[in-house]
Design a protein around this motif. Structure first.
Motif, PDB file in Angstrom:
ATOM      1  N   GLY A 129       0.820  -1.200   0.000  1.00  0.00           N
ATOM      2  CA  GLY A 129       0.000   0.000   0.000  1.00  0.00           C
ATOM      3  C   GLY A 129       0.855   1.253   0.000  1.00  0.00           C
ATOM      4  O   GLY A 129       2.037   1.229   0.362  1.00  0.00           O
ATOM      5  N   PRO A 130       0.273   2.377  -0.401  1.00  0.00           N
ATOM      6  CA  PRO A 130       1.027   3.633  -0.459  1.00  0.00           C
ATOM      7  C   PRO A 130       1.305   4.196   0.927  1.00  0.00           C
ATOM      8  O   PRO A 130       0.598   3.926   1.886  1.00  0.00           O
ATOM      9  CB  PRO A 130       0.088   4.555  -1.256  1.00  0.00           C
ATOM     10  CG  PRO A 130      -1.280   4.021  -1.001  1.00  0.00           C
ATOM     11  CD  PRO A 130      -1.124   2.540  -0.857  1.00  0.00           C
ATOM     12  N   LEU A 142       2.985  20.626   0.365  1.00  0.00           N
ATOM     13  CA  LEU A 142       2.621  19.531  -0.533  1.00  0.00           C
ATOM     14  C   LEU A 142       2.207  18.305   0.266  1.00  0.00           C
ATOM     15  O   LEU A 142       2.418  18.232   1.477  1.00  0.00           O
ATOM     16  CB  LEU A 142       3.817  19.163  -1.431  1.00  0.00           C
ATOM     17  CG  LEU A 142       4.500  20.298  -2.211  1.00  0.00           C
ATOM     18  CD1 LEU A 142       5.725  19.768  -2.949  1.00  0.00           C
ATOM     19  CD2 LEU A 142       3.517  20.950  -3.176  1.00  0.00           C
ATOM     20  N   ARG A 143       1.649  17.359  -0.468  1.00  0.00           N
ATOM     21  CA  ARG A 143       1.395  16.049   0.124  1.00  0.00           C
ATOM     22  C   ARG A 143       2.013  15.015  -0.802  1.00  0.00           C
ATOM     23  O   ARG A 143       1.799  15.040  -2.018  1.00  0.00           O
ATOM     24  CB  ARG A 143      -0.100  15.799   0.291  1.00  0.00           C
ATOM     25  CG  ARG A 143      -0.357  14.570   1.160  1.00  0.00           C
ATOM     26  CD  ARG A 143      -1.705  14.629   1.839  1.00  0.00           C
ATOM     27  NE  ARG A 143      -1.888  13.502   2.728  1.00  0.00           N
ATOM     28  CZ  ARG A 143      -1.500  13.465   3.993  1.00  0.00           C
ATOM     29  NH1 ARG A 143      -0.914  14.559   4.515  1.00  0.00           N
ATOM     30  NH2 ARG A 143      -1.693  12.412   4.742  1.00  0.00           N
ATOM     31  N   LEU A 144       2.790  14.111  -0.205  1.00  0.00           N
ATOM     32  CA  LEU A 144       3.582  13.139  -0.948  1.00  0.00           C
ATOM     33  C   LEU A 144       3.028  11.742  -0.716  1.00  0.00           C
ATOM     34  O   LEU A 144       2.740  11.356   0.430  1.00  0.00           O
ATOM     35  CB  LEU A 144       5.047  13.206  -0.506  1.00  0.00           C
ATOM     36  CG  LEU A 144       5.978  12.097  -0.981  1.00  0.00           C
ATOM     37  CD1 LEU A 144       6.173  12.159  -2.495  1.00  0.00           C
ATOM     38  CD2 LEU A 144       7.324  12.211  -0.262  1.00  0.00           C
ATOM     39  N   VAL A 145       2.894  10.983  -1.815  1.00  0.00           N
ATOM     40  CA  VAL A 145       2.484   9.583  -1.729  1.00  0.00           C
ATOM     41  C   VAL A 145       3.585   8.738  -2.350  1.00  0.00           C
ATOM     42  O   VAL A 145       3.971   8.940  -3.528  1.00  0.00           O
ATOM     43  CB  VAL A 145       1.135   9.337  -2.457  1.00  0.00           C
ATOM     44  CG1 VAL A 145       0.825   7.836  -2.485  1.00  0.00           C
ATOM     45  CG2 VAL A 145       0.034  10.101  -1.778  1.00  0.00           C
ATOM     46  N   ASP A 146       4.147   7.789  -1.570  1.00  0.00           N
ATOM     47  CA  ASP A 146       5.177   6.849  -2.036  1.00  0.00           C
ATOM     48  C   ASP A 146       4.573   5.453  -2.122  1.00  0.00           C
ATOM     49  O   ASP A 146       3.787   5.052  -1.235  1.00  0.00           O
ATOM     50  CB  ASP A 146       6.358   6.803  -1.070  1.00  0.00           C
ATOM     51  CG  ASP A 146       7.187   8.083  -1.135  1.00  0.00           C
ATOM     52  OD1 ASP A 146       7.067   8.805  -2.132  1.00  0.00           O
ATOM     53  OD2 ASP A 146       7.923   8.357  -0.157  1.00  0.00           O
ATOM     54  N   ARG A 147       4.996   4.732  -3.175  1.00  0.00           N
ATOM     55  CA  ARG A 147       4.573   3.331  -3.244  1.00  0.00           C
ATOM     56  C   ARG A 147       5.689   2.524  -3.897  1.00  0.00           C
ATOM     57  O   ARG A 147       6.222   2.912  -4.948  1.00  0.00           O
ATOM     58  CB  ARG A 147       3.296   3.179  -4.048  1.00  0.00           C
ATOM     59  CG  ARG A 147       2.714   1.770  -3.944  1.00  0.00           C
ATOM     60  CD  ARG A 147       1.278   1.725  -4.366  1.00  0.00           C
ATOM     61  NE  ARG A 147       0.683   0.438  -4.091  1.00  0.00           N
ATOM     62  CZ  ARG A 147      -0.588   0.135  -4.284  1.00  0.00           C
ATOM     63  NH1 ARG A 147      -1.418   1.081  -4.756  1.00  0.00           N
ATOM     64  NH2 ARG A 147      -1.051  -1.065  -4.022  1.00  0.00           N
ATOM     65  N   LEU A 148       6.057   1.429  -3.252  1.00  0.00           N
ATOM     66  CA  LEU A 148       7.152   0.573  -3.713  1.00  0.00           C
ATOM     67  C   LEU A 148       6.560  -0.588  -4.510  1.00  0.00           C
ATOM     68  O   LEU A 148       5.664  -1.276  -4.028  1.00  0.00           O
ATOM     69  CB  LEU A 148       7.960   0.056  -2.526  1.00  0.00           C
ATOM     70  CG  LEU A 148       9.173  -0.800  -2.864  1.00  0.00           C
ATOM     71  CD1 LEU A 148      10.224   0.034  -3.598  1.00  0.00           C
ATOM     72  CD2 LEU A 148       9.775  -1.367  -1.573  1.00  0.00           C
ATOM     73  N   TYR A 149       7.099  -0.780  -5.720  1.00  0.00           N
ATOM     74  CA  TYR A 149       6.648  -1.878  -6.564  1.00  0.00           C
ATOM     75  C   TYR A 149       7.840  -2.788  -6.863  1.00  0.00           C
ATOM     76  O   TYR A 149       9.000  -2.356  -6.888  1.00  0.00           O
ATOM     77  CB  TYR A 149       6.095  -1.365  -7.897  1.00  0.00           C
ATOM     78  CG  TYR A 149       4.756  -0.671  -7.783  1.00  0.00           C
ATOM     79  CD1 TYR A 149       3.576  -1.390  -7.826  1.00  0.00           C
ATOM     80  CD2 TYR A 149       4.703   0.714  -7.650  1.00  0.00           C
ATOM     81  CE1 TYR A 149       2.336  -0.747  -7.726  1.00  0.00           C
ATOM     82  CE2 TYR A 149       3.481   1.362  -7.557  1.00  0.00           C
ATOM     83  CZ  TYR A 149       2.297   0.624  -7.601  1.00  0.00           C
ATOM     84  OH  TYR A 149       1.091   1.254  -7.508  1.00  0.00           O
ATOM     85  N   GLU A 150       7.528  -4.049  -7.128  1.00  0.00           N
ATOM     86  CA  GLU A 150       8.547  -5.017  -7.563  1.00  0.00           C
ATOM     87  C   GLU A 150       8.026  -5.652  -8.854  1.00  0.00           C
ATOM     88  O   GLU A 150       6.914  -6.217  -8.885  1.00  0.00           O
ATOM     89  CB  GLU A 150       8.780  -6.072  -6.502  1.00  0.00           C
ATOM     90  CG  GLU A 150       9.906  -7.020  -6.889  1.00  0.00           C
ATOM     91  CD  GLU A 150      10.276  -7.976  -5.760  1.00  0.00           C
ATOM     92  OE1 GLU A 150      10.884  -9.006  -6.047  1.00  0.00           O
ATOM     93  OE2 GLU A 150       9.950  -7.659  -4.589  1.00  0.00           O
ATOM     94  N   PHE A 151       8.824  -5.541  -9.871  1.00  0.00           N
ATOM     95  CA  PHE A 151       8.392  -6.032 -11.189  1.00  0.00           C
ATOM     96  C   PHE A 151       9.580  -6.675 -11.889  1.00  0.00           C
ATOM     97  O   PHE A 151      10.621  -6.011 -12.077  1.00  0.00           O
ATOM     98  CB  PHE A 151       7.838  -4.860 -12.013  1.00  0.00           C
ATOM     99  CG  PHE A 151       7.433  -5.226 -13.400  1.00  0.00           C
ATOM    100  CD1 PHE A 151       6.307  -6.016 -13.622  1.00  0.00           C
ATOM    101  CD2 PHE A 151       8.191  -4.807 -14.483  1.00  0.00           C
ATOM    102  CE1 PHE A 151       5.947  -6.351 -14.912  1.00  0.00           C
ATOM    103  CE2 PHE A 151       7.822  -5.160 -15.786  1.00  0.00           C
ATOM    104  CZ  PHE A 151       6.694  -5.928 -16.001  1.00  0.00           C
ATOM    105  N   GLU A 152       9.416  -7.959 -12.222  1.00  0.00           N
ATOM    106  CA  GLU A 152      10.458  -8.720 -12.922  1.00  0.00           C
ATOM    107  C   GLU A 152      11.798  -8.634 -12.197  1.00  0.00           C
ATOM    108  O   GLU A 152      12.846  -8.346 -12.771  1.00  0.00           O
ATOM    109  CB  GLU A 152      10.606  -8.225 -14.381  1.00  0.00           C
ATOM    110  CG  GLU A 152       9.383  -8.462 -15.227  1.00  0.00           C
ATOM    111  CD  GLU A 152       9.574  -7.974 -16.651  1.00  0.00           C
ATOM    112  OE1 GLU A 152      10.615  -7.321 -16.904  1.00  0.00           O
ATOM    113  OE2 GLU A 152       8.689  -8.233 -17.483  1.00  0.00           O
TER     114      GLU A 152
END
Length: 469
Positions: A129-130, A142-152
């Motif tokens: 989740g973000p 500001l408002r910051l949204v981080d999200r970590l993805y793993e792909f291949e």
């Protein structure tokens, strides 16, 4: 230490209505402030959550385009042209998951974004989740949204920011509207509290009026319809009135018994004195016995009158007392040929016991008849509407008294004519009895030439025509 007077006490201690009003005002204010704080906090959290969800849509779109790198365009605005405006606050970054160094960034970004704060870990190649947080960059909120993805087998951090001007305005507008709404509710609650206090305390006002009716002799007991919480107090008050009346009746019997018990010994002493040959002894015994008799009568009368005051709610028709007294005085003074002028309405009533009223008026009428030449006038009128004071005047057309003599005859045992019979206690007793009822006796010059005796007593409410006296 002396207790504080009523003027020294605070209004909170003096008034039950003020106490209830302060509690209602303060309690409702605190409750509404707490409710407003909770509602404002919940609204802010909901607005920020909705704002983050909108930013998360951009995050998802960015990752989807990044995963399809054959068509990924780093200059795309992703359905929002603000991403292409330098310094707009709308920034996106696809970068290193540890340092946040951008691999790709929006054209609007000039200053680098701060490093991520402990980015979430991934498991089983599923995106977590973000993570959102507030941020200030180049003077912008500001408002910051981080999200970590793993792909291949590759981890990538997708970041999106947006200015919070609109979010802050939404929160601020809600709080203003909330404050106005809660303020209006507080005013409405104050109005309801006022009505509650007025209606809730109305039985006490009814009770006060009922007790006042007893005090002015309009009724003999406290009556009316009262709530369950006040009814025991009413019952206790009526019980107290009945107990006081019983005490007075017993006191009257004891006073009468004492008077009869003392009459016989005094008669024996006086008879013995009359049979004594020694003139000096006779005079001394007669003088002392007469003094004892005068004092016994005085203190028995005082005890009886003081006991009478313990009874509340008694009233007497003034005309019913005056008419028999006038007839009696006319018969006793036939040789003088006195004319009696009575000007008293049948509805006039006095808040006094009948026996006490007969004794006071009897003394005054007897004194007026003794000094009148031809006329005795009796009248009554109210002189004080606020306190309902009744003034009963008894005038004679005799020689009257000057101011010094009028003051003298009101003193105990003082007589202007020592040759006439009597103890000189009549007028002083009348004055004392009147004062026990909250009144007084005033001597003045009568309009018809002689002495005016003005007896001031509390007036009682007239009895309705269908009520018995």
């Amino acid at each position: 230490m002396a207790s504080p007077t009523s003027s020294q006490k605070s209004p909170l201690a003096q008034s039950l209505a003020v106490r209830l009003g302060v509690l209602a005002t303060g309690g409702s204010f605190v409750a509404l402030v707490l409710a407003g704080a909770v509602m404002a906090t919940l609204q802010r959290a909901g607005a920020e959550r909705a704002f983050d969800e909108r930013l998360s849509v951009f995050v998802t779109q960015l990752f989807a385009d990044y995963a399809n790198r054959d068509v990924f365009d780093a200059t795309a605005h992703f359905a929002n042209p603000a991403f292409g405006l330098p310094g707009s606050g709308w920034y996106w970054v696809v970068g290193d998951p540890e340092t946040g160094e951008p691999l790709f960034a929006s054209a609007s970004l000039f200053d680098p974004l701060p490093a991520p704060e402990a980015p979430p870990t991934t498991g089983d190649a599923r995106p977590d989740g973000p993570v959102s947080r507030p941020l200030e960059l180049s003077g912008q909120r500001l408002r910051l949204v981080d999200r970590l993805y793993e792909f291949e087998g590759e981890q990538v951090l997708v970041r999106v920011t947006a200015p919070t001007d609109g979010l802050d305005a939404e929160i601020r507008n809600f709080r203003v509207a909330l404050a106005l709404t809660l303020g209006a509710m507080w005013l409405a609650l104050l109005g309801l509290a006022y009505l509650q206090v007025r209606i809730g305390l109305r039985p006490l006002q009814t009770l006060q009026s009922a007790i006042a009716d007893v005090r002015i002799a309009k009724t003999r007991e406290v009556s009316g319809t009262f709530p369950r919480e006040v009814s025991p107090l009413v019952d206790e008050l009526n019980g107290l009135l009945q107990a006081n009346e019983a005490i007075v009746e017993r006191a009257r019997h004891h006073v009468g018994n004492l008077a009869h018990a003392l009459k016989t010994p005094l008669a024996v002493i006086l008879n013995s004195a009359r049979g004594e040959a020694d003139t000096a002894t006779l005079a001394r015994i007669s003088s002392e016995a007469q003094a004892i008799d005068d004092r016994v009568r005085l203190y028995l009368d005082r005890a009886q009158r003081a006991a009478t005051q313990a009874t509340s709610g008694k009233s007497t028709s003034l005309r019913d007392v005056v008419d028999p007294l006038v007839r009696t005085m006319a018969k006793l003074n036939l040789d003088q040929g006195l004319a009696f002028d009575v000007d008293i309405a049948a509805s006039v009533r006095v808040r006094a016991d009948r026996e006490d009223l007969e004794e006071m008026l009897g003394n005054l009428l007897e004194n007026a008849c003794r000094h009148a030449d031809s006329t005795v006038a009796v009248a009554a009128h109210k002189t004080d509407d606020l306190h309902q004071t009744l003034t009963i005047t008894i005038d004679d057309d005799g020689s009257g008294l000057d101011s010094k003599a009028r003051a003298l005859v009101l003193k105990r045992g003082k007589r202007l004519d020592e040759a006439s019979p009597g103890s000189g206690l009549g007028l002083s007793i009348v004055k004392e009895m009147a004062e026990l009822y909250g009144g007084t006796l005033v001597l003045d010059k009568a309009p018809i030439g002689g002495l005016r005796a003005a007896l001031l007593l509390p007036a009682a409410a007239p009895v309705p025509p269908d009520s018995s006296r």
